[in-house]
Design a protein around this motif. Structure first.
Motif, PDB file in Angstrom:
ATOM      1  N   GLU A 102       0.860  -1.342   0.072  1.00 46.38           N
ATOM      2  CA  GLU A 102      -0.113  -0.006  -0.014  1.00 46.38           C
ATOM      3  C   GLU A 102       0.994   1.125  -0.025  1.00 46.38           C
ATOM      4  N   ALA A 103       1.895   1.308   0.983  1.00 44.23           N
ATOM      5  CA  ALA A 103       2.816   2.438   0.891  1.00 44.23           C
ATOM      6  C   ALA A 103       3.750   2.529  -0.546  1.00 44.23           C
ATOM      7  N   SER A 104       3.785   1.531  -1.215  1.00 44.63           N
ATOM      8  CA  SER A 104       4.584   1.432  -2.550  1.00 44.63           C
ATOM      9  C   SER A 104       3.505   2.043  -3.503  1.00 44.63           C
ATOM     10  N   ALA A 170      10.529   2.964   8.491  1.00 48.50           N
ATOM     11  CA  ALA A 170      11.066   4.565   7.833  1.00 48.50           C
ATOM     12  C   ALA A 170      12.214   4.159   7.252  1.00 48.50           C
ATOM     13  N   ALA A 171      13.223   3.579   7.769  1.00 54.20           N
ATOM     14  CA  ALA A 171      14.513   3.595   7.325  1.00 54.20           C
ATOM     15  C   ALA A 171      14.665   2.863   5.938  1.00 54.20           C
ATOM     16  N   LEU A 172      13.728   1.647   5.841  1.00 53.35           N
ATOM     17  CA  LEU A 172      13.511   1.066   4.733  1.00 53.35           C
ATOM     18  C   LEU A 172      12.662   1.667   3.534  1.00 53.35           C
ATOM     19  N   GLY A 173      12.225   2.989   3.828  1.00 48.27           N
ATOM     20  CA  GLY A 173      11.305   3.813   3.152  1.00 48.27           C
ATOM     21  C   GLY A 173       9.827   3.430   2.999  1.00 48.27           C
ATOM     22  N   VAL A 174       9.502   2.833   3.945  1.00 43.67           N
ATOM     23  CA  VAL A 174       8.140   2.371   3.992  1.00 43.67           C
ATOM     24  C   VAL A 174       7.508   3.283   5.140  1.00 43.67           C
ATOM     25  N   HIS A 175       6.732   4.334   4.623  1.00 44.84           N
ATOM     26  CA  HIS A 175       6.132   5.478   5.285  1.00 44.84           C
ATOM     27  C   HIS A 175       4.775   5.184   5.762  1.00 44.84           C
TER      28      HIS A 175
END
Length: 270
Positions: A102-104, A170-175
């Motif tokens: 969903e974030a992607s 967050a560090a993985l870019g999943v916000h």
């Protein structure tokens, strides 16, 4: 945004106790069980100040991370209840996959993270620890067993200096928010708890878990107490023990210990 149960969890009869902050969701859940609560009920917060993981290691969730525990009182032997931790790992991995997709999509990205399950109780992103699971059980009145499954996930921040390097969504870019992840987790928990079915479905849980297992078929070292068992991660058995195939061909079941793969295993990391 407030915490809320997903539709599947609500239909399955789960309830929710949400906190702005708390010492430990696991401790709160077990205290309620001792006071007569029978569940099924979730305890959840985005700021935990006195949590703990395996071997009494501290598990602190700074504001924005997810600390969640589910309490159920069931009538099964403790050894059977212990296998519920594998269903919890599957539930969390499925929830993480859902929110990552969903974030992607929201960010117009084409890729999303892949997660794996590390025996006995961690969820990894790559080789880094993203989440941990702690299962506790205690006998209560009327032959019941109060089982608390605590699930802590690094949503916005990860601890430093841990035995396994840690990361956060967050560090993985999943916000995403802790509330979004919890809504998904409450539903996937209801799904995999149903498959587990008081231990009767552990064969299917085991199969699904092995499909997502980190390090399967790789060199492994397990440190347990003052000894180390080395070999190849062969499988998990019908009771959830990790099975190591030694260089001599023996299959050794391990019920508890700290697991290291690849170069860490070769180096004898402690």
């Amino acid at each position: 945004m407030a915490f809320s149960l997903g539709p599947r969890a609500t239909s399955a009869g789960y309830r929710l106790a949400a906190f702005d902050h708390i010492g430990s969701t696991n401790a709160e859940a077990m205290a309620r069980a001792r006071a007569g609560e029978r569940g099924p009920i979730w305890f959840v917060t985005s700021e935990q100040t006195a949590g703990r993981g395996r071997r009494h290691r501290p598990w602190i969730a700074p504001r924005g991370n997810l600390a969640s525990s589910v309490l159920e009182v069931i009538e099964v032997p403790p050894a059977v209840a212990a296998t519920l931790g594998f269903a919890a790992g599957l539930a969390l991995e499925a929830a993480l996959q859902r929110v990552s997709v969903e974030a992607s999509l929201r960010s117009a990205g084409s890729d999303h993270m892949k997660y794996s399950l590390k025996w006995p109780n961690d969820v990894l992103a790559g080789r880094q620890k993203l989440a941990g699971i702690l299962l506790e059980a205690e006998a209560v009145a009327d032959n019941g067993l109060a089982v608390v499954v605590g699930i802590g996930t690094n949503v916005v921040a990860a601890p430093e200096g841990t035995p396994t390097p840690a990361t956060s969504l967050a560090a993985l870019g999943v916000h995403i928010g802790a509330e979004d992840l919890f809504g998904a987790l409450s539903d996937t928990w209801a799904e995999f708890r149903g498959i587990w079915d008081l231990g009767r479905g552990f064969g299917e849980i085991r199969r699904l878990w092995l499909e997502r297992a980190a390090g399967l078929g790789q060199r492994v070292a397990i440190h347990t107490g003052g000894s180390t068992v080395e070999g190849t991660f062969d499988s998990i058995d019908d009771s959830g023990c990790l099975v190591v195939r030694t260089s001599g061909g023996r299959r050794v079941p391990i019920s508890a210990g700290d697991v290291y793969f690849g170069s860490a295993a070769s180096a004898g990391t402690t």
